[in-house]
Design a protein around this motif. Structure first.
Motif, PDB file in Angstrom:
ATOM      1  N   ALA A  90     -24.463  -5.463  14.622  1.00 32.19           N
ATOM      2  CA  ALA A  90     -25.529  -5.343  13.495  1.00 32.19           C
ATOM      3  C   ALA A  90     -26.842  -6.180  13.756  1.00 32.19           C
ATOM      4  CB  ALA A  90     -25.257  -5.859  12.500  1.00 32.19           C
ATOM      5  N   TRP A 130     -25.449   1.362  16.151  1.00 30.31           N
ATOM      6  CA  TRP A 130     -25.808   0.018  15.501  1.00 30.31           C
ATOM      7  C   TRP A 130     -25.968   0.103  14.444  1.00 30.31           C
ATOM      8  CZ3 TRP A 130     -27.886  -1.734  20.881  1.00 30.31           C
ATOM      9  CH2 TRP A 130     -27.270  -2.083  21.428  1.00 30.31           C
ATOM     10  N   GLU A 181     -16.639   0.914  25.577  1.00 36.36           N
ATOM     11  CA  GLU A 181     -16.255  -0.234  24.778  1.00 36.36           C
ATOM     12  C   GLU A 181     -15.658  -1.223  25.137  1.00 36.36           C
ATOM     13  OE1 GLU A 181     -17.651   0.909  20.147  1.00 36.36           O
ATOM     14  OE2 GLU A 181     -16.631   2.510  21.271  1.00 36.36           O
ATOM     15  N   GLY A 182     -14.991  -1.756  25.318  1.00 41.75           N
ATOM     16  CA  GLY A 182     -14.297  -2.412  25.329  1.00 41.75           C
ATOM     17  C   GLY A 182     -14.358  -3.255  26.272  1.00 41.75           C
ATOM     18  N   ARG A 183     -15.357  -2.868  27.549  1.00 40.02           N
ATOM     19  CA  ARG A 183     -16.172  -3.913  28.571  1.00 40.02           C
ATOM     20  C   ARG A 183     -17.469  -4.062  28.169  1.00 40.02           C
ATOM     21  NH1 ARG A 183     -15.441  -0.256  33.749  1.00 40.02           N
ATOM     22  NH2 ARG A 183     -13.105   1.092  33.680  1.00 40.02           N
ATOM     23  N   GLY A 184     -17.816  -3.581  26.458  1.00 39.04           N
ATOM     24  CA  GLY A 184     -19.055  -4.522  26.241  1.00 39.04           C
ATOM     25  C   GLY A 184     -20.715  -3.351  27.124  1.00 39.04           C
ATOM     26  N   ALA A 223     -11.282   9.187  22.335  1.00 34.82           N
ATOM     27  CA  ALA A 223     -10.947   8.003  22.721  1.00 34.82           C
ATOM     28  C   ALA A 223     -11.161   6.955  24.344  1.00 34.82           C
ATOM     29  CB  ALA A 223      -9.537   7.365  21.821  1.00 34.82           C
ATOM     30  N   LEU A 224     -10.472   8.273  24.945  1.00 33.31           N
ATOM     31  CA  LEU A 224     -10.132   7.971  25.996  1.00 33.31           C
ATOM     32  C   LEU A 224     -10.618   7.874  26.869  1.00 33.31           C
ATOM     33  CD1 LEU A 224      -7.334   9.833  27.148  1.00 33.31           C
ATOM     34  CD2 LEU A 224      -6.915   7.055  27.257  1.00 33.31           C
ATOM     35  N   GLY A 243     -13.266   4.786  24.444  1.00 33.06           N
ATOM     36  CA  GLY A 243     -12.760   3.440  24.643  1.00 33.06           C
ATOM     37  C   GLY A 243     -13.422   2.404  25.214  1.00 33.06           C
ATOM     38  N   PRO A 244     -12.697   2.571  27.245  1.00 37.62           N
ATOM     39  CA  PRO A 244     -12.751   1.644  27.889  1.00 37.62           C
ATOM     40  C   PRO A 244     -14.540   1.148  27.818  1.00 37.62           C
ATOM     41  CG  PRO A 244     -11.494   3.807  28.858  1.00 37.62           C
ATOM     42  CD  PRO A 244     -12.801   4.183  26.692  1.00 37.62           C
ATOM     43  N   TYR A 283     -23.713   0.564  11.680  1.00 40.60           N
ATOM     44  CA  TYR A 283     -22.584  -0.056  10.661  1.00 40.60           C
ATOM     45  C   TYR A 283     -23.297  -1.280  10.491  1.00 40.60           C
ATOM     46  CZ  TYR A 283     -18.340   2.248  13.485  1.00 40.60           C
ATOM     47  OH  TYR A 283     -17.749   3.435  13.205  1.00 40.60           O
ATOM     48  N   ALA A 284     -24.067  -1.563  11.634  1.00 41.10           N
ATOM     49  CA  ALA A 284     -25.610  -3.312  10.840  1.00 41.10           C
ATOM     50  C   ALA A 284     -25.755  -3.110   9.318  1.00 41.10           C
ATOM     51  CB  ALA A 284     -26.961  -2.843  11.911  1.00 41.10           C
ATOM     52  N   GLY A 319     -22.722  -1.710  24.675  1.00 38.54           N
ATOM     53  CA  GLY A 319     -23.794  -2.962  23.952  1.00 38.54           C
ATOM     54  C   GLY A 319     -24.189  -2.742  25.198  1.00 38.54           C
ATOM     55  N   THR A 320     -24.982  -3.528  25.782  1.00 36.40           N
ATOM     56  CA  THR A 320     -26.581  -4.026  25.886  1.00 36.40           C
ATOM     57  C   THR A 320     -26.312  -3.716  27.968  1.00 36.40           C
ATOM     58  OG1 THR A 320     -26.221  -6.285  25.875  1.00 36.40           O
ATOM     59  CG2 THR A 320     -27.217  -5.428  24.006  1.00 36.40           C
ATOM     60  N   ARG A 321     -25.140  -3.923  28.059  1.00 33.03           N
ATOM     61  CA  ARG A 321     -25.572  -3.954  30.056  1.00 33.03           C
ATOM     62  C   ARG A 321     -25.654  -2.752  30.237  1.00 33.03           C
ATOM     63  NH1 ARG A 321     -20.128  -7.272  31.578  1.00 33.03           N
ATOM     64  NH2 ARG A 321     -19.665  -7.968  29.607  1.00 33.03           N
ATOM     65  N   GLN A 374     -17.474 -10.531  23.017  1.00 33.54           N
ATOM     66  CA  GLN A 374     -15.669 -10.018  23.342  1.00 33.54           C
ATOM     67  C   GLN A 374     -15.688 -10.522  24.160  1.00 33.54           C
ATOM     68  OE1 GLN A 374     -17.552  -5.687  24.441  1.00 33.54           O
ATOM     69  NE2 GLN A 374     -16.513  -5.131  22.775  1.00 33.54           N
TER      70      GLN A 374
END
Lengths: 217, 217
Positions: free
Chosen positions: B124, A120, A182-185, A175-176, A179-180, A123-124, A188-190, B137
């Motif tokens: 970010a 984060w 990441e796509g589900r978020g 990636a495998l 990746g998945p 990239y931020a 992220g924060t969950r 997302q």
DNA sequence: ATCCTGTTGAACGCATGAGTTCAATTTGGC
DNA sequence: GCCAAATTGAACTCATGCGTTCAACAGGAT
């Protein structure tokens, strides 16, 4: 003459405990909590149990503080991941099982607090410090990918994987794995359950081996 | 009573050209260029060819401006990607070729300015606006994944892909497409050549089909 | 004891930028 | 032409936070 430090990070001037490390650790905590702009140098100092001018004794700038903090964390995260991949150095008898174990541990690390915050923060600040992406990735992603490519090359030479471009294979396996989620978020924060990690990492290995396992003849 | 807007975005109060759109577009440009904290409302106003109080006439806050901008862009990016995947709605005769085409276009979009900036800005501001990840997302990645899963389900039913969990397959295919470039820092700031895009997307499809193509019997 | 070096707390200057106010002006509808 | 709503530019308030200064202090080396 501010504290020059040895490779080990110990202060040369007198035997005092190196506050530099404390400051860097505290800085990462605060940056991760608030983000670069919102984090105050004051707050970092408090988190480190140190006065504000002391921070400026070690780091000339808030920017410098940020850069050093990210680099430091990048090295640490990379070491963690490389240790996991080293599991593949010992000869493997049951390739799917070992790969699933490695994949699971990698995914767990990548979902961890430090890794997420590092990504984060990096990239931020693309707009302000574009070079940090390169600096961080060359210490983390690239090294992890290369280490994986090395292992894959060996596995290929020992006939357990089909001939392939090891670097590409490593990129795709990583990636495998990551990746998945990441796509589900979920990077992220969950919250992520252990079961979900296992499901995803196992699926990654299954798909990877379907594509890359040597034909059983 | 500031301008309420219709679904089309047209201002209800008098027939004036909707400055809201101009402001949102300018805001995305500026946010993408500077980042959230560094971007000034003044600068957004100038970019939109509008006075600062006008911005506050349409958006109560800088935060609101940011949120609306990201949501708007998310919808736009999603539409672009969904249109690409719709290519798979027409019956496919040469699956590898069509998949490679779709993969290439998706990758090209994901490397585009808008997509990259959207991701950056979203991640970010995790510390400050944690809910934005979910908001963005759910409008982009999730919908794209689901659309892909739909197509994969159809391809499975028509016997062109082996039986599988379509959602997982979609996640993995997307990971294979976008993962490698991410690892190379190419979804970062560096330039990406068309040739590199083709190489990566083709490799993604090859690996995906090795793992998911129906056995030719 | 006495230097030297680094630490501390508090206060300061200064720049930046969000959000507001207001009087003057423009705009489109009627 | 006239009205009401929206726009404009400029100036203003106010909070925040970086980086600095300084006088007092601590702790190890000799």
């Amino acid at each position: 003459m501010a504290s020059m430090t040895t490779a080990a990070g110990r202060s040369l001037s007198h035997g005092r405990i190196d506050k530099r490390q404390a400051i860097l650790a505290a800085a990462f905590t605060v940056f991760a909590r608030r983000g670069y702009e919102q984090a105050g140098v004051q707050e970092v100092a408090e988190e480190a149990g140190v006065a504000k001018p002391t921070v400026y004794n070690h780091m000339s700038d808030k920017e410098t503080l940020f850069r050093e903090t990210l680099i430091e964390t990048a090295e640490s995260v990379a070491a963690e991941n490389l240790a996991i991949i080293d599991r593949l150095r010992q000869p493997v008898e049951d390739l799917p099982a070992v790969l699933e174990d490695v994949a699971y541990r990698l995914l767990r690390t990548c979902c961890g607090e430090r890794s997420r915050a590092l990504r984060w923060l990096t990239y931020a600040q693309v707009a302000r410090f574009p070079d940090l992406i390169e600096a961080v990735q060359s210490r983390t992603t690239s090294r992890i990918r290369d280490a994986f490519a090395d292992r894959i090359a060996w596995l290929t030479m020992s006939g357990q994987l089909r001939p392939c471009d090891p670097t590409l294979a490593a990129e795709q396996l990583l990636a495998l794995i990551t990746g998945p989620l990441e796509g589900r978020g979920r990077l992220g924060t969950r919250k992520v359950t252990t079961a979900e990690l296992r499901t995803v990492s196992d699926a990654a290995v299954v798909t990877f081996l379907r594509a890359y396992e040597a034909d059983r003849a």
